[in-house]
Structures are given as structure tokens and as C-alpha cells.
Design a protein around this motif. Structure first.
Motif, PDB file in Angstrom:
ATOM      1  N   TYR A 264     -36.341  50.015 130.843  1.00 34.12           N
ATOM      2  CA  TYR A 264     -35.680  50.489 129.631  1.00 34.12           C
ATOM      3  C   TYR A 264     -35.144  49.298 128.840  1.00 34.12           C
ATOM      4  O   TYR A 264     -34.332  48.511 129.338  1.00 34.12           O
ATOM      5  CB  TYR A 264     -34.537  51.433 129.993  1.00 34.12           C
ATOM      6  CG  TYR A 264     -35.006  52.681 130.700  1.00 34.12           C
ATOM      7  CD1 TYR A 264     -35.476  53.775 129.976  1.00 34.12           C
ATOM      8  CD2 TYR A 264     -34.996  52.761 132.095  1.00 34.12           C
ATOM      9  CE1 TYR A 264     -35.918  54.923 130.620  1.00 34.12           C
ATOM     10  CE2 TYR A 264     -35.433  53.899 132.744  1.00 34.12           C
ATOM     11  CZ  TYR A 264     -35.894  54.977 132.005  1.00 34.12           C
ATOM     12  OH  TYR A 264     -36.342  56.107 132.651  1.00 34.12           O
ATOM     13  N   VAL A 265     -35.609  49.178 127.610  1.00 30.21           N
ATOM     14  CA  VAL A 265     -35.202  48.087 126.732  1.00 30.21           C
ATOM     15  C   VAL A 265     -34.861  48.669 125.367  1.00 30.21           C
ATOM     16  O   VAL A 265     -35.678  49.386 124.777  1.00 30.21           O
ATOM     17  CB  VAL A 265     -36.319  47.030 126.578  1.00 30.21           C
ATOM     18  CG1 VAL A 265     -35.823  45.855 125.748  1.00 30.21           C
ATOM     19  CG2 VAL A 265     -36.825  46.558 127.936  1.00 30.21           C
ATOM     20  N   PHE A 266     -33.667  48.350 124.867  1.00 28.17           N
ATOM     21  CA  PHE A 266     -33.259  48.819 123.547  1.00 28.17           C
ATOM     22  C   PHE A 266     -32.586  47.687 122.777  1.00 28.17           C
ATOM     23  O   PHE A 266     -31.819  46.902 123.354  1.00 28.17           O
ATOM     24  CB  PHE A 266     -32.274  49.985 123.643  1.00 28.17           C
ATOM     25  CG  PHE A 266     -32.902  51.294 124.032  1.00 28.17           C
ATOM     26  CD1 PHE A 266     -33.334  52.188 123.070  1.00 28.17           C
ATOM     27  CD2 PHE A 266     -33.068  51.615 125.376  1.00 28.17           C
ATOM     28  CE1 PHE A 266     -33.911  53.391 123.429  1.00 28.17           C
ATOM     29  CE2 PHE A 266     -33.645  52.814 125.744  1.00 28.17           C
ATOM     30  CZ  PHE A 266     -34.068  53.709 124.770  1.00 28.17           C
ATOM     31  N   ASP A 267     -32.887  47.608 121.494  1.00 26.54           N
ATOM     32  CA  ASP A 267     -32.182  46.734 120.570  1.00 26.54           C
ATOM     33  C   ASP A 267     -31.459  47.600 119.551  1.00 26.54           C
ATOM     34  O   ASP A 267     -31.847  48.749 119.303  1.00 26.54           O
ATOM     35  CB  ASP A 267     -33.151  45.803 119.827  1.00 26.54           C
ATOM     36  CG  ASP A 267     -33.754  44.744 120.735  1.00 26.54           C
ATOM     37  OD1 ASP A 267     -33.219  44.532 121.840  1.00 26.54           O
ATOM     38  OD2 ASP A 267     -34.765  44.149 120.343  1.00 26.54           O
ATOM     39  N   SER A 268     -30.414  47.043 118.952  1.00 27.65           N
ATOM     40  CA  SER A 268     -29.660  47.760 117.931  1.00 27.65           C
ATOM     41  C   SER A 268     -29.719  46.974 116.624  1.00 27.65           C
ATOM     42  O   SER A 268     -29.583  45.750 116.620  1.00 27.65           O
ATOM     43  CB  SER A 268     -28.201  47.922 118.383  1.00 27.65           C
ATOM     44  OG  SER A 268     -27.480  48.733 117.480  1.00 27.65           O
ATOM     45  N   LEU A 269     -29.926  47.681 115.511  1.00 25.69           N
ATOM     46  CA  LEU A 269     -30.038  47.041 114.204  1.00 25.69           C
ATOM     47  C   LEU A 269     -28.680  46.952 113.512  1.00 25.69           C
ATOM     48  O   LEU A 269     -27.894  47.900 113.534  1.00 25.69           O
ATOM     49  CB  LEU A 269     -31.009  47.810 113.310  1.00 25.69           C
ATOM     50  CG  LEU A 269     -32.456  47.938 113.778  1.00 25.69           C
ATOM     51  CD1 LEU A 269     -33.296  48.634 112.709  1.00 25.69           C
ATOM     52  CD2 LEU A 269     -33.049  46.584 114.128  1.00 25.69           C
ATOM     53  N   TYR A 270     -28.439  45.805 112.884  1.00 24.21           N
ATOM     54  CA  TYR A 270     -27.224  45.569 112.114  1.00 24.21           C
ATOM     55  C   TYR A 270     -27.608  44.926 110.788  1.00 24.21           C
ATOM     56  O   TYR A 270     -28.694  44.358 110.645  1.00 24.21           O
ATOM     57  CB  TYR A 270     -26.286  44.604 112.854  1.00 24.21           C
ATOM     58  CG  TYR A 270     -25.464  45.214 113.948  1.00 24.21           C
ATOM     59  CD1 TYR A 270     -24.118  45.505 113.758  1.00 24.21           C
ATOM     60  CD2 TYR A 270     -26.029  45.503 115.185  1.00 24.21           C
ATOM     61  CE1 TYR A 270     -23.348  46.056 114.773  1.00 24.21           C
ATOM     62  CE2 TYR A 270     -25.273  46.065 116.210  1.00 24.21           C
ATOM     63  CZ  TYR A 270     -23.938  46.333 115.996  1.00 24.21           C
ATOM     64  OH  TYR A 270     -23.182  46.885 116.990  1.00 24.21           O
ATOM     65  N   THR A 271     -26.692  44.990 109.830  1.00 22.58           N
ATOM     66  CA  THR A 271     -26.777  44.096 108.678  1.00 22.58           C
ATOM     67  C   THR A 271     -25.602  43.132 108.766  1.00 22.58           C
ATOM     68  O   THR A 271     -24.479  43.527 109.078  1.00 22.58           O
ATOM     69  CB  THR A 271     -26.735  44.833 107.330  1.00 22.58           C
ATOM     70  OG1 THR A 271     -25.547  45.638 107.251  1.00 22.58           O
ATOM     71  CG2 THR A 271     -27.963  45.705 107.160  1.00 22.58           C
ATOM     72  N   VAL A 272     -25.899  41.865 108.545  1.00 26.01           N
ATOM     73  CA  VAL A 272     -24.886  40.807 108.553  1.00 26.01           C
ATOM     74  C   VAL A 272     -24.821  40.262 107.141  1.00 26.01           C
ATOM     75  O   VAL A 272     -25.730  39.586 106.679  1.00 26.01           O
ATOM     76  CB  VAL A 272     -25.258  39.684 109.541  1.00 26.01           C
ATOM     77  CG1 VAL A 272     -24.171  38.612 109.545  1.00 26.01           C
ATOM     78  CG2 VAL A 272     -25.470  40.237 110.940  1.00 26.01           C
TER      79      VAL A 272
END
Length: 289
Positions: A264-272
């Protein structure tokens, strides 16, 4: 891999507060990420400590271009420094002594503190401290994104599908309260690619959370990066504000491995500051290595 090990060792710790609406805790120590149920032990949950007095930490430096040479020296962590890591139980230390140690997570402290006085061509690798009685466990700093160890890589959903060698830039939030923007050094091995001197860095003076956005207040702006900092004061420590927004769009990168089962691999998206970045938040498998 240090981050992955850290998540596995302390993943059963209490669920961290704030910025976690993309996951929902269950009584059986699982969470739901984007419709997939995973063990909480797979999450990037760090344990944080604050130095109650100035303490020593021992840093191992290795030659950036090939990693074949290394040496260790001590640095001083000022009182109030926050670090993240895990405690390795009593074992044999240097000079035949026995004791516990706190092993820091990767990318833990700002580059200037870690690499002060380092030999030319060498970068900081592993960091440990034996001064456990002067390191007090504390809550996750509000400026640290939930389930992230502080490294956010340039790019959106498509970028998460690329390999590590395709990462071009990292926006780093250090545990001791700095923001750093570091470009990839293509001339060194992968582990040291983002260990160099930042293009820009600033001390976080204050943090305010509103909804899915963390507002980081800085004494200087991030220039020439494409990252927008808003001027909110004419002088003093809080002149500029940087918005770090959780897009609540977890990216599922999971796969099946013959030896480890479902990974199980997850990334999370952000705006910087209006620019899209992603950060690893989950890694684990049904059969551990």
C-alpha cells in the motif's frame, strides 16, 4: 527507507490531530484512504521530541558522489529544538558503553544546522542522540502536515507516478521549524540528491490553520521559486505569509508483490504558495520485510 521504517515502528501511536479529513480512524487500528482500508501502522506517523536544554547529536556524514567514505561528528542542538524519530532500545554504543539512542528521521533538521562544519563534498546522513533525558516527547508541531515527514516534491498526480530519479525539487518543512527549497543534485547518488544547500530557506515564525490550509508566517519571502508569499507586514518577524493547502486528493500507488503481497502506497497532494507538490503519507505491506 528511514521514513518507512519509522512508520512501521511507531505506527500504532495515537492518531495525530489536524488536517486528516482524507482518512478516518477505526477501532481496529485501520484507516480509510481514498476508499482503501489500510493498517494505521503504514502511515507516516512520527514521534516528536523537544530538547529541554542544549544537547549533542551525532551526525554521520558520507561522501555525496558515491557514499563510499564517511565520518561522524557531534553537533549541538539548541534548547527548544524539535526532532522526530524513534528510540532504539539499550544496545552497545561507542567506546563499549551501553544505552538507548534516539534515531532521527530523514530530512529532520535544517541544512545549515546539520551541515555546519562538514567536510567539502560530504552531506549529512544518519543522526542520533544519546541525551534522552533531555529530550521530552511533544505533540506534532502545527506547521508539520499530517502523515508527512516534511518533504513535498514538485508535481501533481502525474508526477507521483514517476520514479525517484524524476523528482526535480523538494519543498522541505523541517521539524525544528524551517522551510527550505532544494533542487535535485543530479551529480550525486539518490540518497544525497536533496541533501545540498537550499535555494531558499526561511524560519517559520508562526503558524495559523484555517480549514485545509496552513498559513506559515516568515520573516523573508521565498524568491524566484514560483511559490507565492504574500506580504502581510512592513517589518518584524511576520512580514510574509506562505499558504500550504491540503487538496484532499490522495493518490493510490499501491501494487502487488509476489513476496510481500499487497503493498500500500499513497501520496497526498498539496499546493505550496499556489504550486502543486506531493508528499508520501503511507507505505506498508501485508508481509513485512
Amino acid at each position: 527507507m528511514k521514513k518507512q521504517l519509522l512508520a512501521g515502528l511507531i505506527g500504532l501511536a495515537a492518531l495525530l490531530i489536524g488536517g486528516t479529513s482524507q482518512t478516518t480512524a477505526h477501532a481496529d487500528a485501520t484507516v480509510n484512504i481514498g476508499g482503501t482500508t489500510v493498517s494505521r501502522s503504514y502511515l507516516n506517523i512520527d514521534t516528536y521530541y523537544r530538547a529541554t536544554r542544549a544537547v549533542k547529536a551525532h551526525v554521520t556524514y558520507y561522501r555525496a558522489k558515491d557514499g563510499k567514505r564517511q565520518y561522524t561528528k557531534a553537533i549541538k542542538l539548541p534548547k527548544g529544538t524539535i526532532v522526530a524519530g524513534w528510540i532504539v532500545p539499550k544496545h552497545q554504543l561507542a567506546h563499549g558503553k551501553w544505552g538507548n539512542e534516539l534515531t532521527f528521521g530523514q530530512g529532520n533538521l535544517n541544512e545549515k544546522l546539520l551541515n555546519a562544519g562538514a567536510k567539502k563534498g560530504y552531506v549529512a546522513g544518519g543522526t542520533v542522540s544519546y541525551a534522552l533525558k533531555h529530550l521530552k516527547k511533544v505533540k506534532r508541531p502545527v506547521y508539520m502536515p499530517a502523515y508527512s515527514s516534511g518533504d513535498l516534491y514538485l508535481g501533481g498526480a502525474k508526477a507521483t507516478l514517476q520514479g525517484d530519479n524524476q523528482k526535480k525539487r523538494v519543498f522541505r518543512i523541517t521539524t525544528n521549524g524551517y522551510v527550505e527549497l532544494i533542487a535535485r543534485n543530479a551529480k550525486v547518488q539518490t540518497d544525497a540528491a536533496f541533501a545540498g544547500k537550499p535555494l531558499h530557506q526561511a524560519k517559520i515564525k508562526k503558524t495559523r490553520v484555517k480549514g485545509a490550509t496552513r498559513y506559515l508566517y516568515l520573516s523573508s519571502k521565498m524568491t524566484g521559486t514560483g511559490i507565492k508569499t504574500t506580504r502581510v507586514g512592513k517589518k518584524g518577524a511576520y512580514q510574509y505569509r506562505l499558504a500550504l493547502k491540503n487538496l484532499h486528493q490522495p493518490q493510490d500507488l499501491s501494487y502487488y508483490d509476489d513476496d510481500r503481497g499487497e503493498v500500500y502506497v499513497f501520496d497526498s497532494l498539496y499546493t505550496v504558495g499556489g504550486v502543486t507538490y506531493y508528499t508520501p503519507i503511507c507505505f506498508g505491506s501485508e508481509i513485512e520485510d
